[in-house]
Design a protein around this motif. Structure first.
Motif: not given
Length: 479
Positions: A303-307, A336-339, A459-466
């Motif tokens: 959840m923290e990475s989503i936020l 992705e939809s929640v984000m 897929r080619r992406d990394t985790a959501p950016p900080t």
């Protein structure tokens, strides 16, 4: 039909003595007087006296006979005139009685029988005709005119009943058309059915004045829906290419951040953040056009990475404060939809609060799921504005024409919430502004409650950016 008899005239009583008795008596008296006069005359004048007396008596007899004959003729004329007057009186009485009977009995009976449907000939045959030929002519003329009037009245009544029936049928068909047929036809057309299919499957009015305009409207609406669907599909395809390009640019920027030194790292972070905002806007438009998000995750994300990923997609990321202590992860298919949903709500809260105030995001773990609360310190929403916001996030608004300008974020939130079963509600904030409460149901959460890796494989992406540390360039992303 009986006719009352007229009153009989009184008979005039005749004199008992015959009319010739008086002249005969006068002649007898005058004859006797003449004879006495001749007898009393001297002898010398007796001859002359007898002659004079005879001549006088003869003249008198002639006068009496002539007068008697004239009197008899006058008497007979007067009697004839009296008889004629009595006959006229009797005739007038008889005609008056027949007229009264005709007006009070015969004509009303004729009217009743003719209105009941009897033909005029039969009615006249069963009715006693008056003795006066003029009255008989009146009765025949009246019966013919009345029969014609009855037939005309029945024809008019039949036409009126037919017109009323047609009006009632047209009214029923119009109500059916407006309340049932047209809504069903519009729904089928929006689901992709053709105009011929809709016209063949639904019940349309029999009245051509209603059916022809309705068919023309359905064909024109089908043509408009096809054009709108084609334009929407073309827009979705174009946006998918922009989304792919945005994802590729983000991947290139992150690769460059790892390869280049500190001197260009800040600039790369600015480009990364601007590209993330561009990706948010392209995803927003793609979802409204019926497309899908640009990225998909194959593993759960905490959840923290989503936020943090949601914060990194808005321009005012530095004003957002996260309060998250849970280790729950969101399933990859919904991450992705929640984000995106949280990013739209955070962006909306930041845009409608003072530039110096902070936006606070709280995460709580409940038995019903994960509760995310976003609170700002701006002006509290009016009741009408809050009702419109609630309607927007309910997912019921599907017509793009009803959206206001660039304020598309809440409509995207409503579509995502309806698709994944999330609940979004507005309430007044304890900080003075507006609060948004988002409930993520348990089916969107990962099965395991162990901490998920902070950098999941994608897929080619990394985790959501900080969110980057340098100040990002000013940008506007109205929700």
């Amino acid at each position: 039909m009986s006719v009352p008899a007229p009153p009989s005239p009184r008979r005039i009583a005749k004199a008992g003595r015959p009319a010739w008795a008086v002249p005969v008596g006068v002649l007898a008296v005058t004859g006797g007087a003449g004879a006495l006069a001749v007898a009393a005359a001297p002898a010398a004048a007796r001859g002359w006296t007898a002659a004079s007396t005879a001549v006088g008596w003869l003249c008198l007899a002639v006068c009496l006979l002539v007068g008697s004959a004239a009197g008899r003729r006058a008497h007979r004329s007067a009697a004839a005139e009296r008889a004629e007057a009595d006959a006229l009186k009797a005739q007038l009485g008889r005609q008056g009685a027949e007229s009264a009977h005709l007006a009070n009995v015969t004509l009303p009976m004729l009217v009743k029988q003719l209105r009941d449907g009897a033909p005029a000939g039969e009615v006249l045959a069963n009715t006693a005709p008056p003795s006066d030929p003029q009255l008989r002519q009146i009765v025949h003329t009246f019966a013919s005119a009345m029969e014609e009037s009855v037939h005309y009245a029945k024809a008019v009544e039949a036409q009126r009943d037919h017109a009323q029936g047609q009006l009632a049928q047209a009214t029923g068909e119009f109500d059916m058309l407006t309340k049932v047929t047209m809504p069903a036809a519009i729904e089928q057309l929006r689901e992709g059915a053709s105009a011929d299919t809709v016209l063949a499957t639904l019940q349309w009015p029999q009245n051509p004045l209603l059916r022809l305009p309705a068919e023309s409207f359905i064909r024109e609406l089908a043509h408009s829906e096809r054009r709108a669907a084609a334009a929407q599909a073309a827009s979705a395809k174009a946006l998918s290419r922009v989304q792919a390009k945005s994802v590729s640019m983000l991947a290139d920027l992150r690769d460059m951040q790892e390869r280049h030194g500190v001197e260009v790292f800040g600039d790369l972070l600015k480009l990364d953040h601007s590209t993330s905002q561009l990706g948010l806007m392209t995803d927003r438009l793609a979802l409204l056009m019926g497309g899908r998000s640009s990225r998909a995750w194959n593993k759960p994300i905490v959840m923290e990475s989503i936020l943090r990923g949601a914060v990194g997609r808005i321009s005012a990321y530095q004003r957002v404060r996260l309060h998250c202590s849970t280790t729950v992860a969101v399933a990859g298919f919904a991450a992705e939809s929640v984000m995106h949903l949280l990013a739209e709500l955070m962006d909306n809260a930041a845009n409608f609060s003072p530039p110096i105030d902070e936006v606070h995001v709280y995460v709580e773990e409940r038995s019903a799921g994960i509760v995310v609360t976003i609170e700002d310190s701006g002006l509290r929403m009016a009741d009408a504005a809050m009702r419109r916001a609630e309607e927007s996030v309910s997912g019921k608004i599907t017509d793009l024409a009803s959206l206001q300008g660039t304020r598309l974020g809440l409509a995207v939130v409503g579509r995502l919430a309806a698709k994944y079963g999330m609940s979004v509600n507005f309430r007044p904030s304890s900080r003075g502004g507006t609060g948004v409460v988002v409930l993520l149901p348990p089916q969107l959460l990962a099965q395991q409650r162990d901490p998920a890796p902070q950098q999941p494989a994608v897929r080619r992406d990394t985790a959501p950016p900080t969110p980057p540390l340098p100040t990002a360039p000013a940008a506007t992303a109205e929700a």
